[in-house]
Write an enzyme that holds these catalytic residues in place. Sequence first.
Site, PDB file in Angstrom:
ATOM      1  N   LYS A  40       0.814  -1.216   0.000  1.00 27.02           N
ATOM      2  CA  LYS A  40       0.000   0.000   0.000  1.00 27.02           C
ATOM      3  C   LYS A  40       0.848   1.266   0.000  1.00 27.02           C
ATOM      4  O   LYS A  40       0.488   2.261  -0.638  1.00 27.02           O
ATOM      5  CB  LYS A  40      -0.950  -0.017   1.204  1.00 27.02           C
ATOM      6  CG  LYS A  40      -2.101  -0.988   1.052  1.00 27.02           C
ATOM      7  CD  LYS A  40      -3.080  -0.875   2.197  1.00 27.02           C
ATOM      8  CE  LYS A  40      -4.280  -1.808   1.982  1.00 27.02           C
ATOM      9  NZ  LYS A  40      -5.253  -1.737   3.098  1.00 27.02           N
TER      10      LYS A  40
ATOM     11  N   ASN B  57      -7.304  -0.958  13.424  1.00 24.51           N
ATOM     12  CA  ASN B  57      -7.269  -1.905  14.545  1.00 24.51           C
ATOM     13  C   ASN B  57      -6.733  -1.213  15.787  1.00 24.51           C
ATOM     14  O   ASN B  57      -6.002  -0.216  15.712  1.00 24.51           O
ATOM     15  CB  ASN B  57      -6.427  -3.140  14.206  1.00 24.51           C
ATOM     16  CG  ASN B  57      -4.979  -2.780  13.925  1.00 24.51           C
ATOM     17  OD1 ASN B  57      -4.154  -2.700  14.834  1.00 24.51           O
ATOM     18  ND2 ASN B  57      -4.647  -2.557  12.661  1.00 24.51           N
TER      19      ASN B  57
ATOM     20  N   CYS C 165      -5.283  10.517  26.305  1.00 19.94           N
ATOM     21  CA  CYS C 165      -4.653   9.685  25.287  1.00 19.94           C
ATOM     22  C   CYS C 165      -5.590   8.520  24.983  1.00 19.94           C
ATOM     23  O   CYS C 165      -6.653   8.386  25.587  1.00 19.94           O
ATOM     24  CB  CYS C 165      -3.282   9.192  25.743  1.00 19.94           C
ATOM     25  SG  CYS C 165      -3.329   7.850  26.960  1.00 19.94           S
TER      26      CYS C 165
ATOM     27  N   CYS D 175      -6.349   6.458  28.025  1.00 15.66           N
ATOM     28  CA  CYS D 175      -7.059   7.095  29.140  1.00 15.66           C
ATOM     29  C   CYS D 175      -8.516   6.670  29.181  1.00 15.66           C
ATOM     30  O   CYS D 175      -9.088   6.493  30.257  1.00 15.66           O
ATOM     31  CB  CYS D 175      -6.960   8.618  29.016  1.00 15.66           C
ATOM     32  SG  CYS D 175      -5.361   9.310  29.505  1.00 15.66           S
TER      33      CYS D 175
ATOM     34  N   CYS E  68     -16.322  -9.296   6.169  1.00 15.66           N
ATOM     35  CA  CYS E  68     -15.558  -8.044   6.141  1.00 15.66           C
ATOM     36  C   CYS E  68     -16.430  -6.925   6.700  1.00 15.66           C
ATOM     37  O   CYS E  68     -17.648  -6.898   6.484  1.00 15.66           O
ATOM     38  CB  CYS E  68     -15.127  -7.725   4.710  1.00 15.66           C
ATOM     39  SG  CYS E  68     -14.160  -6.207   4.556  1.00 15.66           S
TER      40      CYS E  68
ATOM     41  N   CYS F 244       2.079   8.361  29.879  1.00 17.02           N
ATOM     42  CA  CYS F 244       0.993   9.351  29.903  1.00 17.02           C
ATOM     43  C   CYS F 244       0.946  10.039  31.261  1.00 17.02           C
ATOM     44  O   CYS F 244       0.808  11.269  31.344  1.00 17.02           O
ATOM     45  CB  CYS F 244      -0.341   8.677  29.589  1.00 17.02           C
ATOM     46  SG  CYS F 244      -1.775   9.782  29.689  1.00 17.02           S
TER      47      CYS F 244
END
Length: 312
Positions: free
Chosen positions: A37, A94, A136, A139, A160, A218
């Site tokens: 890609k 994902n 974030c 969080c 799919c 974080c």
Amino acid sequence: MLTRCGIGKLLLFDYDKVELANMNRLFFQPHQAGLSKVEAAEHTLRNINPDVSFETHNYNITTMENFTHFMDRISHGGLEEGTPVDLILSCVDNFEARMAINTACNELGQIWMESGVSENAVSGHIQLIIPGETACFACAPPLVVAANIDEKTLKREGVCAASLPTTMGVVAGILVQNVLKYLLKFGTVSHYLGYNAMQDFFPTMAMKANPQCNDRYCRRQQEEYKKKEAERPKVEVVVEEEVVVHEDNEWGIELVSEVTDAELKAATGTVPDLPEGITVAYTIPAENTASGDMVEETEQSLEDLMAQMRKL
């Protein structure tokens, strides 16, 4: 979109290959099937704007070895080699990749924007993440991440997720618009902006960082942000009082409205039920229909009527 806007440099990371199922992405072409890609993307983008610099990496950023190289390119892959990048855009499908980007940005203090489209293809969102200042991805994680569920087990064989080029185009446009506002410093940069295609609804909000976030980087960024805010000089807001003219008012002169509240209410028409944020410029009062007996029309002249009055 960024290439057409003339961005200086783009670093592309992806390990997948172009398939015919990707033809609804408004970007890839059938003859590119089988190419990586990033390779296909670079070829298309160079034809659109050869003045933009491209750097492609065909690997999975979630592996230990590739993650280290990924962080190195974030720190040193800017427009001028050796400088950090200005912004990271997450356009993945994902949670594992999102968490990898989140971890890298928290450790490096790198600002990034997360985006995505729902599995039913009729909603999406973008989110600006400033480590230590805003929430974030860890969080307030999705249930799949919070429960440590392997998302691969949720996918059914041969099934799919739904995909619409319209929804992806809208979300991509919103994302790039937010990028331009952030980089060029104009307008209001959205911290979170959603899109619901079913109701044409665009919710917006801002989320603060979670002090109990599972990501230690974080929490460290949050502490650094608190120190910076404490050191920043506070700006005092001075409210100037308006000078009262003729405070004594020796002659007792008052300014009053020529219309009473009752008259104003009577002269105001009904207000329609409008969405939040929309108001009417004016209203039309209802016609005042007088009650009681109506005088019938007559063909008699005024002189005849006056003569009848004299006889009464």
